[in-house]
Scaffold this active site. Structure first.
Site, short mmCIF file in Angstrom:
data_model
loop_
_atom_site.label_atom_id
_atom_site.label_comp_id
_atom_site.label_asym_id
_atom_site.label_seq_id
_atom_site.Cartn_x
_atom_site.Cartn_y
_atom_site.Cartn_z
N LYS A 171 -44.22 -75.13 31.50
CA LYS A 171 -44.45 -75.35 32.93
C LYS A 171 -45.51 -74.33 33.34
O LYS A 171 -45.26 -73.44 34.15
CB LYS A 171 -43.12 -75.16 33.68
CG LYS A 171 -43.16 -75.45 35.17
CD LYS A 171 -43.21 -76.92 35.51
CE LYS A 171 -43.39 -77.08 37.01
NZ LYS A 171 -43.55 -78.49 37.43
N ASP A 204 -41.53 -81.32 33.43
CA ASP A 204 -41.06 -82.40 34.32
C ASP A 204 -41.67 -83.74 33.89
O ASP A 204 -40.99 -84.76 33.84
CB ASP A 204 -41.33 -82.09 35.81
CG ASP A 204 -42.73 -81.53 36.08
OD1 ASP A 204 -43.49 -81.28 35.12
OD2 ASP A 204 -43.06 -81.37 37.27
N ASP A 228 -33.08 -76.77 25.95
CA ASP A 228 -31.67 -77.11 26.17
C ASP A 228 -31.58 -78.42 26.96
O ASP A 228 -30.88 -79.36 26.59
CB ASP A 228 -30.98 -75.98 26.94
CG ASP A 228 -29.55 -76.33 27.30
OD1 ASP A 228 -28.80 -76.78 26.40
OD2 ASP A 228 -29.17 -76.18 28.48
N ASP A 232 -30.72 -82.60 25.65
CA ASP A 232 -29.65 -83.47 26.18
C ASP A 232 -30.27 -84.81 26.57
O ASP A 232 -29.70 -85.87 26.32
CB ASP A 232 -28.98 -82.84 27.41
CG ASP A 232 -27.71 -82.08 27.05
OD1 ASP A 232 -27.62 -81.58 25.91
OD2 ASP A 232 -26.81 -81.97 27.91
C1 IPM Z 1 -26.37 -76.25 23.53
C2 IPM Z 1 -25.31 -75.85 24.51
C3 IPM Z 1 -25.31 -74.33 24.64
C4 IPM Z 1 -26.66 -73.91 25.14
C5 IPM Z 1 -24.20 -73.74 25.52
C6 IPM Z 1 -22.82 -74.18 25.07
C7 IPM Z 1 -24.28 -72.24 25.60
O1 IPM Z 1 -25.49 -76.46 25.74
O2 IPM Z 1 -26.26 -75.86 22.35
O3 IPM Z 1 -27.31 -76.94 23.92
O4 IPM Z 1 -26.91 -73.91 26.35
O5 IPM Z 1 -27.50 -73.58 24.31
MN MN Z 2 -27.21 -77.80 25.78
#
Ligand code: IPM
Ligand code: MN
Length: 329
Positions: A171, A204, A228, A232
Site C-alpha cells: 500500500k 485493496d 494474513d 483468507d
Molecule cells: C493465520 C492466523 C494467525 C495469524 C492467527 C491465529 C494468529 O490467522 O495463520 O493466518 O494471524 O497469522
Molecule cells: Mn489468518
C-alpha cells in the site's frame, strides 16, 4: 527415511484434522516418527502453560512441526496466538509463510506472506490506558533484511514457475515508509532476476483481482498483515478455507519449519465431526515436500482431488484414503 515430527493438534477442530493428515501421510507411505505436544488454549486453561522456552528448545530437535489449530474463546485474544503461534514463528525464524491456492479452473498461484515482522511484531503500547484520553499505538516493524529475504524467496520461486511472474502487494500510496522500503527492495532484487516479469498492486486492488481476475497472479509477495488477510480471501476464492494449506518455512533450515492449515480452531463445529480435514492433509503434503519426500507429497495431493468439500470429517477422510489406495493399485 524416517522423519521426526512434532505434532501440536491444538484446539477445537485442530486435533481431528491433524489425526486425518497423519493417517493419510502414513497410508501414502511416509515414514514419520511423531511426538505429540499438548499445547493450545486447552492446556493454558489447565495449568497456564502456553509455550515455555524449554519446550521451544525441545521442538528444535525435530525435522518439522505439524500444527492443527490453536485458540479457544475461553482464553482472552492474543494469549495463545502471540504466546504460541507467533512465538514459534518468530523464535524459529520461520520467515516465509507460503500459502498456495488452486482454483476450480485449475489455475494455481501462491502467496508468500512475510512472517516475522510488520504489525505482528508487537511494537506499540498504551498511554493513559482506561482513561478518556487513552492512546494505543501498534507500529509496523519492517527491516531491509526481513523484506529482502522474502522478496528473494519470491523471485527464486517465480524462476521455477511457468510464467516466471512475481507480484508485490503493498500500500505504497499511503504507507510511504514501509511501502517505500518494500518497493525499493523489490526493485533492487528484481535487477538480479531479469527473466522474472514483475508487477505491483496496492492491496485493496489486489482484493478485487483475487476475486475477479486471479489468473493474473502466479507468485505474490506481501507483508505479514496484508498476507494474513489476502490469504483468507485466497482460500475463499479457491474453494473455501477448508482447503487452504500453509507452510511456515525457515528456508535456511536452521530450525524446524511448521505446517498448518490456514483455518482456525472453529470452536463452533469442534467435536461434531464436521471439520474438513483437507487443508490439514494438504499442509502435510507441503511438509513432505519440504522434507524431500516429493513423490509421497504428490500422492497425498492427488488423493485430495475430487473429494467432497463439506460433510462429515470421516467421509472426506475415507474419500481421500480410497483415492490413495486406487492410485497405488
Ligand atoms: C493465520 C492466523 C494467525 C495469524 C492467527 C491465529 C494468529 O490467522 O495463520 O493466518 O494471524 O497469522
Ligand atoms: Mn489468518
Amino acid at each position: 527415511m524416517s522423519h521426526k515430527i512434532a505434532v501440536i493438534g491444538g484446539d477445537g477442530i485442530g486435533p481431528e484434522v491433524t489425526a486425518v493428515a497423519l493417517d493419510v501421510m502414513a497410508a501414502a507411505g511416509a515414514d514419520l516418527a511423531t511426538t505429540e505436544f499438548r499445547l493450545g488454549g486447552f492446556r493454558y486453561l489447565e495449568d497456564g502453560v502456553v509455550l515455555p522456552d524449554d519446550t521451544l528448545e525441545e521442538l528444535r530437535a525435530y525435522d518439522a512441526i505439524l500444527l492443527g489449530a490453536v485458540g479457544t474463546p475461553e482464553v482472552p485474544p492474543g494469549v495463545i496466538e502471540r504466546g504460541l503461534l507467533l512465538k514459534a514463528r518468530f523464535e524459529l525464524d520461520l520467515y516465509v509463510n507460503l500459502r498456495p491456492f488452486v482454483l476450480k479452473d485449475g489455475h494455481e498461484f501462491v502467496v508468500i506472506r512475510e512472517n516475522t515482522e510488520g504489525t505482528y511484531a508487537g511494537e506499540g503500547g498504551f498511554l493513559r490506558k482506561g482513561t478518556k484520553d487513552e492512546i494505543a499505538t501498534q507500529g509496523s516493524v519492517n527491516t531491509r533484511k526481513g523484506a529482502e529475504r522474502c522478496i528473494r524467496y519470491g523471485f527464486e520461486l517465480a524462476m521455477g514457475r511457468e510464467r516466471k511472474h512475481l507480484t508485490l502487494v503493498h500500500k505504497t500510496n499511503v504507507l510511504t515508509f514501509s511501502g517505500d522500503l518494500w518497493e525499493r527492495t523489490f526493485e533492487e532484487v528484481a535487477v538480479e532476476y531479469p527473466e522474472v516479469e514483475t508487477a505491483y498492486n496496492h492491496v485493496d486492488a489486489a482484493c478485487i483481482y483475487f476475486v475477479e481476475d486471479p489468473t493474473r497472479y502466479e507468485v505474490v509477495v506481501t507483508d505479514n498483515l496484508f498476507g494474513d488477510i489476502l490469504t483468507d480471501l485466497g482460500g475463499a476464492v479457491a474453494g473455501g478455507i477448508g482447503l487452504a494449506s500453509s507452510a511456515n518455512l525457515n528456508p535456511d533450515r536452521n530450525s524446524p519449519s511448521l505446517f498448518e492449515p490456514v483455518h482456525g480452531s472453529a470452536p463452533d463445529i469442534a467435536g461434531k465431526g464436521l471439520a474438513n480435514p483437507t487443508a490439514a492433509v494438504l499442509s502435510g503434503a507441503m511438509m513432505l515436500d519440504f522434507l524431500g519426500e516429493n513423490e509421497t507429497a504428490n500422492r497425498v495431493r492427488a488423493a485430495c482431488n475430487g473429494v467432497p468439500d463439506s460433510g462429515p470429517t470421516t467421509d472426506i477422510a475415507a474419500a481421500i484414503m480410497s483415492n490413495l489406495s486406487s492410485s497405488s493399485s
